[in-house]
Design a protein around this motif. Structure first.
Motif, mmCIF file in Angstrom:
data_model
loop_
_atom_site.group_PDB
_atom_site.id
_atom_site.type_symbol
_atom_site.label_atom_id
_atom_site.label_comp_id
_atom_site.label_asym_id
_atom_site.label_seq_id
_atom_site.Cartn_x
_atom_site.Cartn_y
_atom_site.Cartn_z
ATOM 1 N N THR A 1 -1.164 57.891 -9.448
ATOM 2 C CA THR A 1 -1.127 57.489 -8.047
ATOM 3 C C THR A 1 -2.109 56.354 -7.763
ATOM 4 O O THR A 1 -3.057 56.116 -8.503
ATOM 5 N N GLY A 2 -1.874 55.688 -6.659
ATOM 6 C CA GLY A 2 -2.744 54.627 -6.172
ATOM 7 C C GLY A 2 -2.124 54.044 -4.922
ATOM 8 O O GLY A 2 -1.015 54.409 -4.534
ATOM 9 N N VAL A 3 -2.843 53.166 -4.268
ATOM 10 C CA VAL A 3 -2.293 52.480 -3.105
ATOM 11 C C VAL A 3 -1.334 51.382 -3.559
ATOM 12 O O VAL A 3 -0.240 51.232 -3.050
ATOM 13 N N ASN A 4 -1.757 50.612 -4.553
ATOM 14 C CA ASN A 4 -0.907 49.591 -5.172
ATOM 15 C C ASN A 4 -1.080 49.751 -6.679
ATOM 16 O O ASN A 4 -1.770 48.977 -7.344
ATOM 17 N N THR A 5 -0.446 50.792 -7.206
ATOM 18 C CA THR A 5 -0.708 51.290 -8.556
ATOM 19 C C THR A 5 -0.590 50.217 -9.627
ATOM 20 O O THR A 5 -1.423 50.113 -10.531
ATOM 21 N N GLY A 6 0.444 49.403 -9.542
ATOM 22 C CA GLY A 6 0.679 48.388 -10.569
ATOM 23 C C GLY A 6 -0.378 47.302 -10.593
ATOM 24 O O GLY A 6 -0.443 46.516 -11.545
ATOM 25 N N ASP A 7 -1.231 47.241 -9.563
ATOM 26 C CA ASP A 7 -2.302 46.253 -9.486
ATOM 27 C C ASP A 7 -3.544 46.712 -10.246
ATOM 28 O O ASP A 7 -4.588 46.052 -10.189
ATOM 29 N N PHE A 8 -3.413 47.852 -10.935
ATOM 30 C CA PHE A 8 -4.529 48.393 -11.713
ATOM 31 C C PHE A 8 -5.138 47.320 -12.611
ATOM 32 O O PHE A 8 -4.425 46.555 -13.255
ATOM 33 N N GLY A 9 -6.466 47.283 -12.656
ATOM 34 C CA GLY A 9 -7.161 46.383 -13.576
ATOM 35 C C GLY A 9 -8.014 45.331 -12.913
ATOM 36 O O GLY A 9 -8.812 44.671 -13.589
ATOM 37 N N LYS A 10 -7.867 45.160 -11.578
ATOM 38 C CA LYS A 10 -8.633 44.121 -10.888
ATOM 39 C C LYS A 10 -10.137 44.278 -11.112
ATOM 40 O O LYS A 10 -10.859 43.299 -11.267
ATOM 41 N N SER A 11 -10.622 45.520 -11.130
ATOM 42 C CA SER A 11 -12.069 45.758 -11.224
ATOM 43 C C SER A 11 -12.593 45.690 -12.649
ATOM 44 O O SER A 11 -13.781 45.476 -12.860
ATOM 45 N N THR A 12 -11.719 45.900 -13.606
ATOM 46 C CA THR A 12 -12.186 46.119 -14.981
ATOM 47 C C THR A 12 -11.642 45.122 -15.992
ATOM 48 O O THR A 12 -11.951 45.222 -17.190
ATOM 49 N N GLY A 13 -10.815 44.177 -15.545
ATOM 50 C CA GLY A 13 -10.252 43.198 -16.475
ATOM 51 C C GLY A 13 -9.203 43.790 -17.395
ATOM 52 O O GLY A 13 -8.919 43.244 -18.461
ATOM 53 N N GLU A 14 -8.620 44.914 -16.990
ATOM 54 C CA GLU A 14 -7.557 45.565 -17.771
ATOM 55 C C GLU A 14 -6.239 45.394 -17.039
ATOM 56 O O GLU A 14 -6.169 44.677 -16.039
ATOM 57 N N ASN A 15 -5.177 46.029 -17.508
ATOM 58 C CA ASN A 15 -3.920 45.958 -16.764
ATOM 59 C C ASN A 15 -3.166 47.283 -16.855
ATOM 60 O O ASN A 15 -3.515 48.161 -17.642
ATOM 61 N N PHE A 16 -2.117 47.389 -16.035
ATOM 62 C CA PHE A 16 -1.417 48.661 -15.904
ATOM 63 C C PHE A 16 -0.706 49.063 -17.190
ATOM 64 O O PHE A 16 -0.682 50.244 -17.547
ATOM 65 N N LEU A 17 -0.116 48.114 -17.902
ATOM 66 C CA LEU A 17 0.568 48.452 -19.153
ATOM 67 C C LEU A 17 -0.418 49.014 -20.174
ATOM 68 O O LEU A 17 -0.100 49.979 -20.881
ATOM 69 N N GLU A 18 -1.604 48.435 -20.245
ATOM 70 C CA GLU A 18 -2.626 48.972 -21.151
ATOM 71 C C GLU A 18 -2.995 50.399 -20.774
ATOM 72 O O GLU A 18 -3.194 51.250 -21.648
ATOM 73 N N LEU A 19 -3.069 50.672 -19.475
ATOM 74 C CA LEU A 19 -3.350 52.034 -19.006
ATOM 75 C C LEU A 19 -2.240 52.994 -19.425
ATOM 76 O O LEU A 19 -2.507 54.096 -19.928
ATOM 77 N N VAL A 20 -1.000 52.577 -19.219
ATOM 78 C CA VAL A 20 0.153 53.415 -19.581
ATOM 79 C C VAL A 20 0.118 53.760 -21.071
ATOM 80 O O VAL A 20 0.301 54.924 -21.462
ATOM 81 N N LYS A 21 -0.147 52.766 -21.896
ATOM 82 C CA LYS A 21 -0.187 53.005 -23.344
ATOM 83 C C LYS A 21 -1.317 53.955 -23.718
ATOM 84 O O LYS A 21 -1.147 54.840 -24.580
ATOM 85 N N ALA A 22 -2.475 53.802 -23.092
ATOM 86 C CA ALA A 22 -3.615 54.667 -23.411
ATOM 87 C C ALA A 22 -3.351 56.105 -22.978
ATOM 88 O O ALA A 22 -3.658 57.058 -23.705
ATOM 89 N N LEU A 23 -2.771 56.304 -21.812
ATOM 90 C CA LEU A 23 -2.466 57.651 -21.341
ATOM 91 C C LEU A 23 -1.386 58.304 -22.203
ATOM 92 O O LEU A 23 -1.413 59.507 -22.453
ATOM 93 N N ASP A 24 -0.448 57.494 -22.661
ATOM 94 C CA ASP A 24 0.647 58.001 -23.484
ATOM 95 C C ASP A 24 0.140 58.619 -24.787
ATOM 96 O O ASP A 24 0.799 59.471 -25.384
ATOM 97 N N ALA A 25 -1.045 58.206 -25.206
ATOM 98 C CA ALA A 25 -1.601 58.698 -26.470
ATOM 99 C C ALA A 25 -2.397 59.991 -26.321
ATOM 100 O O ALA A 25 -2.850 60.558 -27.316
ATOM 101 N N VAL A 26 -2.560 60.471 -25.087
ATOM 102 C CA VAL A 26 -3.343 61.695 -24.857
ATOM 103 C C VAL A 26 -2.531 62.911 -25.283
ATOM 104 O O VAL A 26 -1.456 63.183 -24.728
ATOM 105 N N GLU A 27 -3.031 63.638 -26.258
ATOM 106 C CA GLU A 27 -2.332 64.825 -26.740
ATOM 107 C C GLU A 27 -2.428 65.960 -25.715
ATOM 108 O O GLU A 27 -3.462 66.157 -25.083
ATOM 109 N N GLY A 28 -1.331 66.699 -25.575
ATOM 110 C CA GLY A 28 -1.321 67.852 -24.681
ATOM 111 C C GLY A 28 -0.610 67.601 -23.373
ATOM 112 O O GLY A 28 -0.093 68.533 -22.753
ATOM 113 N N ILE A 29 -0.567 66.346 -22.929
ATOM 114 C CA ILE A 29 0.195 66.019 -21.719
ATOM 115 C C ILE A 29 1.644 65.770 -22.116
ATOM 116 O O ILE A 29 1.928 64.938 -22.975
ATOM 117 N N GLU A 30 2.546 66.514 -21.494
ATOM 118 C CA GLU A 30 3.960 66.394 -21.839
ATOM 119 C C GLU A 30 4.695 65.352 -21.000
ATOM 120 O O GLU A 30 5.662 64.745 -21.460
#
Length: 438
Positions: free
Chosen positions: A201-230
């Motif tokens: 969730t977020g207010v403008n979720t796809g805009d993730f990364g403004k504060s940290t120099g990252e981006n939403f696709l990188e977030l998606v890939k990192a979360l996808d690697a978390v074991e245990g979340i289906e």
């Protein structure tokens, strides 16, 4: 220094209005108070603290917030009343002036609520503590369980878009986010608790990364690697931020579900320009086609606003035809509400309430047809459903990967379990498909 002795054996009542993000943030506030020694009030008890998390997306939302505050003040006489959220940030002095309100906290302060509570002494007049929109910097992390099985992970807050009809940037400040490392840490904690599904969730979720120099696709890939979340679901993403790379990655992911919620707001380019949206109908249609090419059974929810200033009858008819031709699943229809301070107030002509209602009803009927047809196409298919807790004596419900609601006979041993079913006909209310366990 916070004197936690003040909070020992105290009871708190919580009331939340508005979006999923607000509910997630209220849960985080509740967690803070619980760690300080405050428990949630039980039915029939009078609370010592009341926390109201408000919404201000429409004039009706403001009214509901005031009604909720009045009701809680009446139900919990003598309670220390705290009001936060968007309405509190936009109109702090107005909220502070409501009888019974002791403290009003803005967007910058809500994550540090404890430090503003003092000795929980009632005030003759409410005290407002807010920060101007341009100075809001805080990102309050939140990953809390909803009222069913899903967890809501807040990855982003605020918005830089300033659409002509919207007050959210003024209520929540500029776009900002936590780090990918922090998001992954929270997802791992959910997995350790036994959680199987997370909604991003977020207010403008796809805009993730403004504060940290990252981006939403990188977030998606990192979360996808978390074991245990289906399962992961993306709660909402602007069409101009839903890149082809994100769509392709979700299509190939085992954990990210074929389920999108994409705000459209209008299917007429002239109205989109009046709204100051950052895309046109061609781009939106391209995104829908791309999703369906890679995920033919994807559920696609769409936000639409009717009756905005300047929406001429011909513009609405154009929008209706465009939406009718889209391969989407469900519409979330909102009637335009005038918000003080927005640029939309300069636009003419004004659409009458009766015309707004008629347009809304037409789109809701279209939505019902699209959702029914989507469900009907899946009758006879097999699917995996994540079951949710139900009250004794009532059917259980859960959702398929592509967000079809499924009804089964009550068996709470299935709570938070993934089970394979065959999808059968509609239930009696027509709100779900019945399932046969395989």
């Amino acid at each position: 220094m916070i004197d936690t002795n003040v909070f020992q054996d105290k009871k708190a009542a919580y009331y939340t209005l508005g979006c999923k993000l607000n509910f997630s943030e209220t849960s985080s506030i509740g967690k803070l108070l619980k760690e300080a020694g405050v428990r949630t009030v039980r039915k029939g008890e009078v609370a010592d603290i009341c926390v109201v998390n408000t919404c201000s997306v429409t004039e009706v939302a403001d009214k509901k917030c005031r009604q909720a505050i009045h009701r809680l003040v009446k139900e919990h006489p003598g309670a220390f009343v705290v009001v936060t959220g968007c309405y509190a940030q936009l109109k702090p002095e107005q909220v502070a002036g409501i009888e019974g309100v002791d403290l009003v906290l803005g967007a910058e302060q809500k994550g540090d609520l404890l430090q503003y509570l003092g000795k929980l002494e009632k005030q003759e007049h409410g005290r407002a503590v807010t920060t101007p929109m341009k100075d809001i910097r805080a990102f309050a992390p939140s990953c809390e369980k909803g009222d069913r099985t899903r967890y809501f992970l807040k990855v982003q807050d605020g918005c830089d878009y300033f659409c002509s009809y919207c007050t959210i940037p003024f209520a929540r400040g500029r776009s900002r986010n936590g780090s990918i490392a922090d998001m992954v840490k929270q997802a791992r904690e959910v997995a350790a608790e036994g959680g199987k599904e997370i909604v991003i969730t977020g207010v403008n979720t796809g805009d993730f990364g403004k504060s940290t120099g990252e981006n939403f696709l990188e977030l998606v890939k990192a979360l996808d690697a978390v074991e245990g979340i289906e399962r992961y679901r993306i709660s909402s993403i602007e069409p101009n931020l839903l890149t082809d790379d994100i769509i392709a990655y979700v299509a190939g992911s085992r954990r990210f579900m074929p389920h999108f919620h994409i705000p459209l707001q209008s299917g007429c380019d002239a109205v989109l320009r009046l709204m100051r949206r950052r895309y046109d109908t061609d781009l939106f249609a391209q995104k829908i086609r791309r999703v369906k090419e890679l995920m033919p059974d994807a559920f696609i929810g769409v936000d639409v606003i009717v009756g905005t200033r300047g929406e001429l009858p011909a513009y609405f008819e154009e929008a209706y035809r465009f939406i009718e031709g889209l391969d989407v699943t469900q519409l979330h229809v909102f009637s335009y509400s005038e918000r003080p301070g927005t640029q939309a107030l300069k636009i003419e002509p004004v659409v009458s309430p009766a015309e707004k209602h008629e347009r809304s009803q037409r789109l809701l009927a279209l939505s019902d047809r699209k959702l029914h047809d989507f469900y009907a196409r899946h009758i006879g298919k097999e699917a995996v459903v994540l079951m949710e807790h139900s009250k004794p004596g009532t059917p259980m419900h859960g959702f398929t990967d592509n967000y079809i609601r499924v009804e089964l006979a009550q068996d709470n041993r299935l709570d938070n379990q993934l089970i394979r079913v065959r999808l059968e006909g509609f239930n009696e209310e027509g709100t779900a498909l019945t399932g046969m366990r395989l």
